[in-house]
Design a protein around this motif. Structure first.
Motif, short mmCIF file in Angstrom:
data_model
loop_
_atom_site.label_atom_id
_atom_site.label_comp_id
_atom_site.label_asym_id
_atom_site.label_seq_id
_atom_site.Cartn_x
_atom_site.Cartn_y
_atom_site.Cartn_z
N LYS A 60 19.83 68.85 45.81
CA LYS A 60 19.57 70.30 45.78
C LYS A 60 20.39 71.03 46.84
CE LYS A 60 14.86 69.76 44.01
NZ LYS A 60 13.41 70.02 44.25
N ALA A 61 20.50 70.43 48.04
CA ALA A 61 21.24 71.08 49.11
C ALA A 61 22.74 70.86 48.93
CB ALA A 61 20.78 70.52 50.46
N LYS A 62 23.54 71.82 49.44
CA LYS A 62 24.99 71.71 49.33
C LYS A 62 25.52 70.58 50.20
CE LYS A 62 29.15 74.58 49.45
NZ LYS A 62 29.70 75.91 49.76
N TYR A 63 24.89 70.40 51.39
CA TYR A 63 25.31 69.34 52.31
C TYR A 63 24.10 68.47 52.65
CZ TYR A 63 29.04 72.77 53.00
OH TYR A 63 30.05 73.67 52.80
N PRO A 64 24.33 67.17 52.90
CA PRO A 64 23.22 66.31 53.32
C PRO A 64 22.85 66.59 54.77
CG PRO A 64 25.27 65.09 53.41
CD PRO A 64 25.60 66.43 52.82
N PRO A 65 21.67 66.21 55.23
CA PRO A 65 21.34 66.35 56.66
C PRO A 65 22.34 65.56 57.50
CG PRO A 65 19.40 65.79 55.37
CD PRO A 65 20.56 65.63 54.46
N ILE A 66 22.86 66.16 58.54
CA ILE A 66 23.94 65.53 59.30
C ILE A 66 23.49 64.22 59.94
CG2 ILE A 66 23.53 66.74 61.50
CD1 ILE A 66 26.66 66.97 61.68
N GLN A 67 22.19 64.13 60.28
CA GLN A 67 21.69 62.90 60.92
C GLN A 67 21.68 61.72 59.94
OE1 GLN A 67 20.09 65.73 60.45
NE2 GLN A 67 17.91 65.47 59.94
N LYS A 68 21.72 62.02 58.63
CA LYS A 68 21.79 60.95 57.63
C LYS A 68 23.22 60.71 57.16
CE LYS A 68 17.10 61.60 55.82
NZ LYS A 68 16.29 61.90 54.60
N ALA A 69 24.07 61.75 57.29
CA ALA A 69 25.44 61.64 56.81
C ALA A 69 26.35 60.93 57.81
CB ALA A 69 26.00 63.01 56.51
N LEU A 70 26.07 61.11 59.12
CA LEU A 70 26.90 60.54 60.16
C LEU A 70 26.05 59.72 61.12
CD1 LEU A 70 29.05 63.70 61.06
CD2 LEU A 70 29.65 61.88 59.45
N LYS A 71 26.71 58.93 61.96
CA LYS A 71 25.99 58.15 62.96
C LYS A 71 26.76 58.16 64.28
CE LYS A 71 28.01 53.61 61.91
NZ LYS A 71 27.73 52.21 61.55
N LYS A 72 26.07 57.91 65.35
CA LYS A 72 26.67 57.88 66.69
C LYS A 72 27.74 56.79 66.76
CE LYS A 72 25.38 57.74 71.58
NZ LYS A 72 24.28 57.58 72.55
N ASN A 73 28.85 57.10 67.44
CA ASN A 73 29.99 56.19 67.65
C ASN A 73 30.83 55.98 66.39
OD1 ASN A 73 29.48 55.77 70.41
ND2 ASN A 73 27.98 54.18 69.93
N GLN A 74 30.54 56.68 65.32
CA GLN A 74 31.35 56.59 64.11
C GLN A 74 32.73 57.20 64.37
OE1 GLN A 74 29.50 58.39 60.69
NE2 GLN A 74 31.36 58.30 59.44
N GLU A 75 33.79 56.56 63.91
CA GLU A 75 35.15 57.05 64.12
C GLU A 75 35.53 58.05 63.03
OE1 GLU A 75 37.78 53.72 64.39
OE2 GLU A 75 37.21 53.27 66.46
N VAL A 76 36.19 59.12 63.45
CA VAL A 76 36.61 60.18 62.52
C VAL A 76 37.98 60.72 62.96
CG1 VAL A 76 34.33 60.97 61.76
CG2 VAL A 76 35.30 61.86 63.88
N LEU A 77 38.75 61.21 61.99
CA LEU A 77 39.96 61.95 62.28
C LEU A 77 39.60 63.43 62.27
CD1 LEU A 77 42.95 60.37 60.28
CD2 LEU A 77 42.61 60.39 62.75
N VAL A 78 39.80 64.10 63.38
CA VAL A 78 39.42 65.51 63.49
C VAL A 78 40.61 66.35 63.92
CG1 VAL A 78 36.97 65.12 63.98
CG2 VAL A 78 38.62 65.14 65.86
N GLN A 79 40.57 67.62 63.53
CA GLN A 79 41.61 68.57 63.91
C GLN A 79 40.97 69.75 64.62
OE1 GLN A 79 43.99 70.06 60.60
NE2 GLN A 79 45.78 70.19 61.93
N VAL A 80 41.64 70.23 65.67
CA VAL A 80 41.12 71.37 66.43
C VAL A 80 41.39 72.66 65.66
CG1 VAL A 80 41.25 72.67 68.58
CG2 VAL A 80 41.45 70.17 68.63
N VAL A 81 40.33 73.38 65.35
CA VAL A 81 40.44 74.66 64.64
C VAL A 81 40.47 75.81 65.63
CG1 VAL A 81 39.31 76.20 62.98
CG2 VAL A 81 39.24 73.73 62.63
#
Length: 486
Positions: free
Chosen positions: A94-115
């Motif tokens: 129903k929601a456009k995005y999942p709850p962030i606490q379920k979508a991601l976890k601590k220490n997970q690696e990501v590629l990020v860009q500074v906006v």
């Protein structure tokens, strides 16, 4: 015979080697854009980092990202690409995005860009929707799209560019957005730029898998190179550079962009006159740091920047008689609208902006002022959203902040007023000192006549000191008090 378009725009690049780069654009001798970059404060906007999630805040629906900077970056759930989700959302969600606490976890690696650059106590605003800008395209890994910039308004050109990019070969998972610089460019020129961006993305992706965490995997070009890539358009007639090595680098880049205009880059070699003075731009640059800006009609703009919004007040010049008021109010407001749009761009003022126009009762005049403001804001690289003028003459608008402005980079709060713009006057400071002396003397059991005597002596002393600061008086106070008390 084709009509020759007279180019009136010029670009200026002033360099202090190893320390500072300034870039200015002027049209008909009037400053329209100004950027500063200090080498020790190089901007991070546009940089891509291999980072890890430091912690997750369910209340904010955001994650704080450790990308190697002093302060963690800020990543909202709507800036997280679905490829990083730990759970797969079904079609029944129903929601456009999942709850962030379920979508991601601590220490997970990501590629990020500074906006958005870090400002004040706030960390950098980040996204996992990466983009790599080229001369004619912006490559968008993870978003399979083929679009044309909304700033290209000519329908024939939009149609031509859409047809051109529809035939370009893109790898799976890649998208492109056509930049305004692509106007009039051939398909072969577009293909060369796309090939460069695809090679660049391959290098970034490879480095992102091999590099340690946290680390920088892609760094944006320095200001002089970005100026050629982003600001050197066909209507810029000359580029003036005051430093030999930078002039050569800029000339090499410009030759790739405009091979048929070999003399576009010129070096300023007159050491008796600074670049800004030669082209009469210094007064415009210095005006950026002033709270007030004078309009041609004699009116004034006053900029007051607060934490939540920026207020712009318009003060009219001398208007004589009721018959002249309406026309003068319209003229001043139109001038103000055009100058405000220019100042917002030059100062890179973002967020909520409230403009207090001179009150106009004629709705046609109101519409004309609104139209003038919107028209000139179309040339702004930042996104803007302009509201309607209220019954009280107030107009609200929102502007995207592009990055760290030249003003924010080159200024600091006054050590005396701490940025407030005012401070307690000498009389109040004197009374505060007297009050504290009075309290201390009474505490130590001095006779009632002593505090009065101190006040009288001190008042005479202060009157004899024709200064506007109190800080230097402390040692003299102590001497006089010691004499009186003894």
């Amino acid at each position: 015979m084709s009509k020759i378009v007279k180019r009136k725009k010029k670009m200026f690049i002033s360099v202090l080697p190893g320390e500072q780069v300034e870039v200015a654009l002027a049209e008909d001798g009037v400053l329209t854009e100004y950027y500063v970059e200090m080498v020790h404060q190089v901007k991070t906007r546009g940089n891509i980092y291999k980072a890890k999630i430091h912690n997750i805040d369910p209340a904010l629906q955001a994650a704080f990202i450790n990308y190697g900077a002093e302060r963690n970056g800020f990543l909202q759930i709507d800036e997280v690409h679905p490829e990083y989700y730990l759970l797969v959302q079904g079609p029944e969600r129903k929601a456009k995005y999942p709850p962030i606490q379920k979508a991601l976890k601590k220490n997970q690696e990501v590629l990020v860009q500074v906006v958005k650059e870090p400002t004040g106590s706030k960390g950098a605003f980040m996204t996992t929707y990466l983009s790599l800008p080229g001369r004619f395209f912006v490559l968008t890994p993870g978003r399979e799209q083929r679009g044309v910039s909304r700033k290209i308004e000519d329908e024939e050109e939009r149609k031509r560019l859409k047809e051109a990019i529809s035939g370009l070969k893109l790898d799976e998972g890649l998208g492109i957005i056509v930049r305004t610089a692509a106007l009039g460019q051939s398909k072969s020129a577009l293909e060369r730029d796309l090939s460069f961006l695809k090679r660049l993305w391959k290098e970034v992706r490879q480095k992102g898998t091999q590099a340690a965490t946290p680390s920088l995997v892609y760094q944006e070009l320095d200001l002089s190179a970005r100026a050629v890539r982003d600001y050197l358009t066909d209507d810029v007639s000359e580029v003036w550079v005051d430093e030999p090595e930078t002039a050569k680098k800029v000339a090499d880049m410009a030759a790739l962009v405009f091979p048929r205009r070999p003399g576009i880059v010129k070096q300023h070699t007159d050491m008796d006159l600074a670049l800004w003075d030669r082209f009469n731009l210094r007064r415009y640059i210095e005006q950026l740091y002033s709270r007030e800006v004078t309009l041609p009609s004699g009116g004034r703009l006053v900029f007051d920047q607060g934490e939540a919004l920026t207020a712009v007040d318009i003060n009219s010049g001398k208007i004589g008689g009721e018959s002249n008021f309406r026309e003068m109010a319209l003229k001043t407001n139109v001038e103000a609208a055009e100058e405000i749009a220019r100042q917002l761009r030059l100062r890179d003022i973002g967020g909520q902006i409230v403009i207090d126009f001179i009150e106009m009762k004629d709705r046609k005049h109101v519409a004309e002022v609104e139209k003038s403001l919107r028209a000139i804001l179309k040339t702004d690289r930042a996104r803007t959203d302009v509201g309607k003028m209220s019954h009280f003459g107030l107009l609200e608008m929102v502007r995207q902040r592009i990055g760290s402005s030249a003003v924010s980079i080159t200024t600091e709060p006054c050590p005396c007023c701490k940025g407030a713009g005012t401070r307690r006057n000498l009389e109040w400071q004197s009374m505060a000192v007297l009050k504290e002396l009075y309290r201390v003397l009474r505490k130590n059991g001095a006779p009632e006549t002593v505090p009065c005597k101190v006040s009288a002596e001190l008042a005479v002393y202060l009157l004899n000191q024709k200064r506007d600061r109190l800080s230097g008086f402390e040692s003299e106070f102590k001497k006089k008090i010691a004499i009186i008390v003894e």
